[in-house]
Every structure is written in structure tokens, then in C-alpha cells.
Design an enzyme around this catalytic site. Structure first.
Site, short mmCIF file in Angstrom:
data_model
loop_
_atom_site.label_atom_id
_atom_site.label_comp_id
_atom_site.label_asym_id
_atom_site.label_seq_id
_atom_site.Cartn_x
_atom_site.Cartn_y
_atom_site.Cartn_z
N ASP A 14 -5.81 -6.92 -7.71
CA ASP A 14 -4.90 -6.83 -6.39
C ASP A 14 -3.88 -8.07 -5.53
OD1 ASP A 14 -7.60 -4.63 -5.21
OD2 ASP A 14 -8.84 -7.16 -5.34
N LYS A 17 -0.02 -4.60 -7.40
CA LYS A 17 0.87 -3.60 -8.72
C LYS A 17 1.51 -2.95 -8.40
CE LYS A 17 -3.29 -4.16 -10.51
NZ LYS A 17 -3.91 -4.69 -9.64
N GLY A 41 -7.69 0.06 -6.69
CA GLY A 41 -7.62 0.53 -5.64
C GLY A 41 -6.13 0.24 -5.49
N HIS A 42 -4.30 0.87 -5.50
CA HIS A 42 -3.38 0.63 -5.06
C HIS A 42 -2.94 0.61 -4.60
CE1 HIS A 42 -3.79 -0.07 -10.00
NE2 HIS A 42 -4.25 -0.62 -9.46
N GLN A 224 -6.62 -3.54 -12.93
CA GLN A 224 -7.40 -4.27 -12.56
C GLN A 224 -6.60 -6.25 -13.10
OE1 GLN A 224 -9.25 -2.04 -14.27
NE2 GLN A 224 -8.89 -1.93 -12.20
N ARG A 305 -13.00 -9.86 0.36
CA ARG A 305 -12.14 -10.38 -0.98
C ARG A 305 -12.10 -12.09 -0.69
NH1 ARG A 305 -6.97 -6.85 -1.91
NH2 ARG A 305 -7.54 -5.23 -1.96
N ASP A 333 4.88 -13.82 2.41
CA ASP A 333 4.80 -14.02 3.68
C ASP A 333 3.76 -14.94 4.15
OD1 ASP A 333 4.17 -11.84 2.18
OD2 ASP A 333 4.21 -10.82 4.09
N SER A 419 8.42 -10.95 -3.53
CA SER A 419 8.06 -10.09 -2.99
C SER A 419 7.56 -11.28 -1.51
CB SER A 419 6.67 -8.89 -3.15
OG SER A 419 5.56 -8.13 -2.15
P1 GDP Z 1 -3.22 -4.07 -6.24
O1 GDP Z 1 -4.57 -3.70 -6.83
O2 GDP Z 1 -2.71 -4.48 -7.36
O3 GDP Z 1 -2.03 -1.92 -6.21
O4 GDP Z 1 -3.23 -4.84 -5.38
P2 GDP Z 1 -3.47 -4.45 -3.75
O5 GDP Z 1 -2.83 -2.48 -3.17
O6 GDP Z 1 -5.58 -3.43 -3.72
O7 GDP Z 1 -3.23 -5.57 -3.05
C1 GDP Z 1 -2.60 -5.67 -2.34
C2 GDP Z 1 -2.19 -5.41 -0.58
O8 GDP Z 1 -1.18 -6.86 -0.20
C3 GDP Z 1 -1.66 -4.15 -0.40
O9 GDP Z 1 -2.31 -3.67 1.14
C4 GDP Z 1 -0.13 -4.30 -0.49
O10 GDP Z 1 0.43 -3.17 0.28
C5 GDP Z 1 -0.27 -5.59 -0.03
N1 GDP Z 1 0.81 -6.14 -0.73
C6 GDP Z 1 1.94 -5.93 -1.25
N2 GDP Z 1 2.35 -7.40 -1.69
C7 GDP Z 1 2.88 -7.49 -0.55
C8 GDP Z 1 3.68 -8.80 -0.13
O11 GDP Z 1 4.96 -9.18 -0.83
N3 GDP Z 1 3.66 -9.22 0.99
C9 GDP Z 1 2.23 -9.03 1.79
N4 GDP Z 1 2.03 -9.41 3.25
N5 GDP Z 1 2.14 -7.84 1.50
C10 GDP Z 1 2.05 -7.31 0.75
P1 IMO Z 2 -7.22 -3.27 -8.68
O1 IMO Z 2 -6.26 -2.40 -10.18
C1 IMO Z 2 -10.15 -6.39 -8.05
C2 IMO Z 2 -13.63 -6.17 -10.31
C3 IMO Z 2 -15.12 -5.44 -9.42
C4 IMO Z 2 -16.10 -6.68 -10.58
C5 IMO Z 2 -15.41 -6.20 -11.76
C6 IMO Z 2 -16.36 -5.59 -12.79
O2 IMO Z 2 -6.94 -2.57 -7.68
O3 IMO Z 2 -6.62 -4.29 -8.76
P2 IMO Z 2 -16.32 -2.54 -11.72
O4 IMO Z 2 -16.61 -1.67 -10.77
O5 IMO Z 2 -15.29 -2.84 -12.63
O6 IMO Z 2 -17.75 -2.42 -13.44
O7 IMO Z 2 -16.15 -4.20 -11.55
O8 IMO Z 2 -14.36 -5.45 -11.96
N1 IMO Z 2 -12.93 -5.18 -10.30
C7 IMO Z 2 -11.67 -5.30 -9.28
N2 IMO Z 2 -11.19 -6.26 -8.65
N3 IMO Z 2 -9.12 -5.81 -8.16
C8 IMO Z 2 -9.52 -4.26 -8.99
O9 IMO Z 2 -8.30 -3.40 -9.45
C9 IMO Z 2 -10.60 -4.03 -9.92
N4 IMO Z 2 -11.21 -3.24 -10.48
C10 IMO Z 2 -12.12 -3.67 -11.23
O10 IMO Z 2 -15.15 -6.69 -8.29
O11 IMO Z 2 -16.07 -8.21 -10.37
MG MG Z 3 -6.25 -3.06 -5.65
#
Ligand code: GDP
Ligand code: IMO
Ligand code: MG
Length: 435
Positions: A14, A17, A41-42, A224, A305, A333, A419
Site C-alpha cells: 500500500d 505502487k 489492492g491498487h 505487496q 491500516r 503531502d 509523489s
Molecule cells: P498500492 O497497493 O501500493 O498500489 O497502494 P494502495 O493503492 O493500496 O494505497 C495507496 C493509496 O494512496 C491509494 O489510495 C492512492 O490513490 C493513494 N496515493 C498514492 N500516492 C499518493 C500520494 O502521493 N499522496 C496521497 N495523498 N495519496 C496517494
Molecule cells: P498491495 O499490493 C497490504 C498482507 C495481509 C497479511 C499478509 C498475508 O495492495 O500492497 P495474504 O492474504 O497474502 O495471505 O495475507 O499480507 N497483505 C497485504 N497488505 N497490501 C497488500 O497488497 C497485501 N497483500 C497481502 O494483510 O498481513
Molecule cells: Mg494496496
């Protein structure tokens, strides 16, 4: 400049990415997921529209880029079909290829994941309950179902009988859970999924090999993050597929050329969904404020989280294990307006300083953060950030630059992407000399 870029998470996932992949996908011919499953979840924000992706690569919004779900991804076909459907409803026709060799998440994997988490208790990772560990275990046991099997009914039946009996027995007899789903129903349901996904299923390894030979731009999108890598992360509080950059080769079936750009995603603070030691965790009201400001609620499960200060011990491990050439530092930010910001620079474990992450869970449980304090910046509004982006790195607040440059030095990797918002345009590409 290499035609290959690999994007990986450097913390607990999270980090942003999806956003950074979407930014780089503008010039990509192929965007490839190579591990993980719909535990990921992206989120992408484009023209104020929000897209949440779990399996389809984050390049899907560019019609030119071919989206590849590689052999290293574990695929829940039901979730994938839903994701394709949602995109189509929004006018996006995914240009998608799925590896024949990718393993398939079955209903008994999801049921087993639930039972497993309860059994593992304090040693569990707090899984997303999407069936990830059980599907990976079946792959290792060698009775896993692969995407191609869904197109070969006789072989599918033969394999399913074995896998079903094995998993249903564990759920029922080992864990004592009720499990009522019939093998026949699963067989018919998954054959239907296969028929629907058939147009996308192919030998993606060959597709990528040809693309690599033709010097196409290939972007690998990790899911991840390093601390969730089962080999290099905080085992056993990890996921079950590797996410360090080297796995891009294994999980896509294509050898990577030397000189690839490897971008590690680092959030300016840190979050963690699930169970594990978290030395730099922030608790209480301060955590709630940061969680709300950063929108730190799981894209996949909606779980709040855990949040904390960025941990340079983990980043160092990511620089080393993924061979990062660059860091993309996100969500700066969100910290805007704070008087004081911390970085965890090392751990104190029983009076001894650790700059590198110990493999020992006993030591990680005892780790206390050693902090370096920084003066905060801002808050800046979107207009002010837009000004900084158009005028370059030097226009950012001096205290933010001090923070960024400290990270670079402490982990020996340049921060070349900054970012400052979720949108594509809220990204500053920093021109810095190659080392
Ligand atoms: P990922 O799993 O690594 O793709 O990240 P997630 O999408 O799960 O979580 C990142 C969250 O932060 C998302 O809601 C993005 O839209 C948001 N995000 C990404 N970069 C930035 C940033 O620089 N600033 C802010 N405020 N939000 C961001
Ligand atoms: P993205 O790609 C955050 C965490 C789960 C748990 C551990 C194992 O959005 O960054 P699993 O379901 O894989 O057996 O869970 O890994 N986890 C993540 N945490 N972002 C993710 O993906 C995750 N994918 C798995 O919360 O601790
Ligand atoms: Mg994510």
C-alpha cells in the site's frame, strides 16, 4: 536507458505502487503482474476518477499497453471476471493476456485460509482470506489447478478430484469446520469461468520473450512489499508469494536484462494491515489522525491500516534484496502541517543497535525504534504542489528536501520520484545524475 522497469513495494504494501505504475505505463508496451493475487489492492486516480484493481495490471487505462497476468500470479477467476466486467462498464476494454501456467484460487482455498488464520493465532499474518497461502501450498504439493486446466475438462476433473479431497479433508477433519461445497458444483462453475476467460489465456512467457527481443518497453508491477516477502520479509507474518524484484523473472517466465530500472515504493510514513511486530508503530489518537488523513483503510478488505513512521531498516533491506536503482517516495503531502516528523533509523534490541533487519522473530518482537526527528513542512495546497512540480525539486519546501535527502543517504539509493497526491499529475520526476 533500459527497456525494463520493475516496480516493487519496499514496506508492508500500500505504498502507492498502483499510482506509480499508472504513471510509468504511459510509455509502456506491456505491464506485467508477476506475483501475488487479489490480496493486492491498487488504486489509481485519473481525472478525479478512482479505479481499484486487484489482479489486472495498473497499465490497463492506456489502450496501447498490453496487460499481462504472469505465471507467478495466483488467480481467482471469479474476481478477475468481476474486475474485467467493472472496467468494461466504465468503457475500458482490457487488453489482457493471462498465463496458462498461473495457478487458480479455488473455493476450498478460501475456506481453508479462514481456518488456517484461526489456527495460527499470534503467528498468523492476519491474511486477507483470499486463499493465497492454500493455493501456494497446493502449487508446492503439485496438485494445484492452473489456468490452462480450466480449458481441458478431463484433466481438470482428474486434478480437481485429488485437490478437492485433500483440501476438504483438512478443512473438515483437521480443523473441524463444516464445508459443504460439492466437487461437481466447483467443476461446473470453474469450467464456465474457463470458457469466459479462454480468449485471454495464452503462453504469456512467449509473448514476453518476443517483446523483450523486440526491445519493447516492459513494466513489471509488484504487489505487496518487502516486509511481506516470505523469504526476505518478517516471516511468518508475510504473504506466500515473493515480491522482491528478482521474482519478476520467475513470475513472468522471461529472463531480465542487466541494467533494468528497479523502483522501490516507499511511503513517507508507513502502514501495515495485519499482524506482525511494527517497531515504529504510532498508536492512539495520533494514529487515527494520520490514518484518516492518509485514507489508510484497506483497498481489498476495508480494514483500518496500522500506521507508523517510516522504517529505514526495512528500506535498506529492500534496496539490498531488490537491487533498487530508485526510490519513489509517496504521500509526502499527507505529512504536511505536522510540526515534527520521525524516521526510524535503526532498532535497539536489548541494548544493541541494529541497522539491518534481524531474521529472528524473537529479536523483531523486542525491537525498539531509534528515531531521527525532522522539522515538518506545509501544509501546501494542490496549487502550491503543482507549482513545485512545474518548477522542479528545488521548489519543494527546504524541510521536505532535507527529509528526502536524509533517506537517500541512509539507505544508499536515490529518491528520483516524489509523489504529493494520488493523481497522475501530482508526481515530481527529479532530474538527478546517474550514479
Ligand atoms: P498500492 O497497493 O501500493 O498500489 O497502494 P494502495 O493503492 O493500496 O494505497 C495507496 C493509496 O494512496 C491509494 O489510495 C492512492 O490513490 C493513494 N496515493 C498514492 N500516492 C499518493 C500520494 O502521493 N499522496 C496521497 N495523498 N495519496 C496517494
Ligand atoms: P498491495 O499490493 C497490504 C498482507 C495481509 C497479511 C499478509 C498475508 O495492495 O500492497 P495474504 O492474504 O497474502 O495471505 O495475507 O499480507 N497483505 C497485504 N497488505 N497490501 C497488500 O497488497 C497485501 N497483500 C497481502 O494483510 O498481513
Ligand atoms: Mg494496496
Amino acid at each position: 536507458m533500459s527497456n525494463v522497469t520493475i516496480i516493487v513495494g519496499s514496506q508492508w504494501g500500500d505504498e502507492g505502487k498502483g499510482k506509480i505504475t499508472d504513471v510509468f505505463a504511459a510509455s509502456a508496451d506491456y505491464v506485467v503482474r508477476f506475483q501475488g493475487g487479489n490480496n493486492a489492492g491498487h488504486t489509481l486516480v485519473v481525472n478525479n476518477e478512482i479505479y481499484k484493481l486487484h489482479l489486472i495490471p495498473s497499465g490497463v487505462l492506456y489502450p496501447r499497453a498490453i496487460s499481462i497476468i504472469g505465471n507467478g500470479v495466483v488467480v481467482d477467476p471469479n474476481v478477475l471476471l468481476e474486475e474485467i466486467g467493472t472496467l468494461k462498464e466504465r468503457g475500458i476494454e482490457p487488453n489482457l493476456r493471462i498465463s496458462e501456467r498461473a495457478h487458480v484460487i479455488m473455493p476450498y482455498h478460501i475456506a481453508l485460509d479462514e481456518a488456517l488464520g484461526n489456527h495460527q493465532g499470534s503467528l498468523s499474518a492476519g491474511s486477507t482470506k483470499r486463499g493465497i497461502a492454500p493455493v501456494c501450498a497446493d502449487k508446492a504439493y503439485r496438485h494445484g489447478i492452473r489456468m490452462l486446466d480450466l480449458l481441458e475438462p478431463a484433466l481438470f476433473r482428474e486434478k480437481l478430484e485429488k485437490a478437492y479431497t485433500f483440501n476438504a479433508s483438512i478443512i473438515r477433519r483437521v480443523f473441524g469446520y463444516e464445508y459443504t461445497q460439492e466437487v461437481n458444483d466447483i467443476y461446473n462453475m470453474y469450467l464456465r469461468f474457463g470458457q469466459k476467460l479462454a480468449p485471454y489465456i495464452c503462453d504469456t512467457e512467449l509473448v514476453l520473450h518476443r517483446a523483450m527481443k523486440a526491445k519493447k518497453n516492459i513494466l513489471f508491477e509488484g504487489a505487496q512489499g518487502m516486509s511481506l516477502d516470505p523469504d526476505h520479509g518478517m516471516y511468518p507474518h508475510t504473504t506466500s508469494t515473493n515480491n522482491v524484484a528478482g521474482y519478476a523473472a520467475v513470475g513472468s517466465g522471461v529472463a531480465l536484462p542487466g541494467g533494468a530500472r528497479v523502483i522501490g515504493l516507499v511511503k513517507a510514513y508507513m502502514s501495515r494491515v495485519g499482524v506482525s511486530p511494527f517497531p515504529s508503530e504510532i498508536l492512539g489518537n495520533e494514529a487515527q489522525i494520520l490514518r484518516d488523513k492518509g485514507g489508510e483503510y484497506g483497498t481489498t478488505t476495508g480494514r483500518p491500516r496500522r500506521v507508523g513512521w517510516t522504517d529505514l531498516v526495512q528500506i535498506r533491506q529492500s534496496v539490498r534484496t531488490s537491487g533498487l536503482t530508485d526510490i519513489a517516495l509517496t504521500k509526502l503531502d499527507v505529512l504536511g502541517g505536522m510540526d515534527e516528523i520521525q524516521l526510524c533509523v535503526a532498532y535497539d534490541i536489548d541494548g544493541e543497535r541494529y541497522d539491518e533487519m534481524p531474521a529472528s522473530l524473537t529479536k523483531m518482537r523486542a525491537a525498539k525504534p531509534m528515531y531521527q526527528s525532522f522539522r515538518g513542512w506545509g501544509p501546501l495546497n494542490k496549487k502550491e504542489y503543482a507549482y513545485c512540480i512545474s518548477h522542479g525539486y528545488a521548489a519543494l519546501p527546504a524541510s521536505m528536501r532535507t527529509f528526502i535527502e536524509y533517506i537517500e543517504k541512509a539507505v544508499d539509493c536515490r529518491v528520483s520520484i516524489v509523489s504529493v497526491g494520488p493523481g497522475r499529475e501530482e508526481t515530481l520526476m527529479r532530474e538527478i545524475a546517474q550514479k
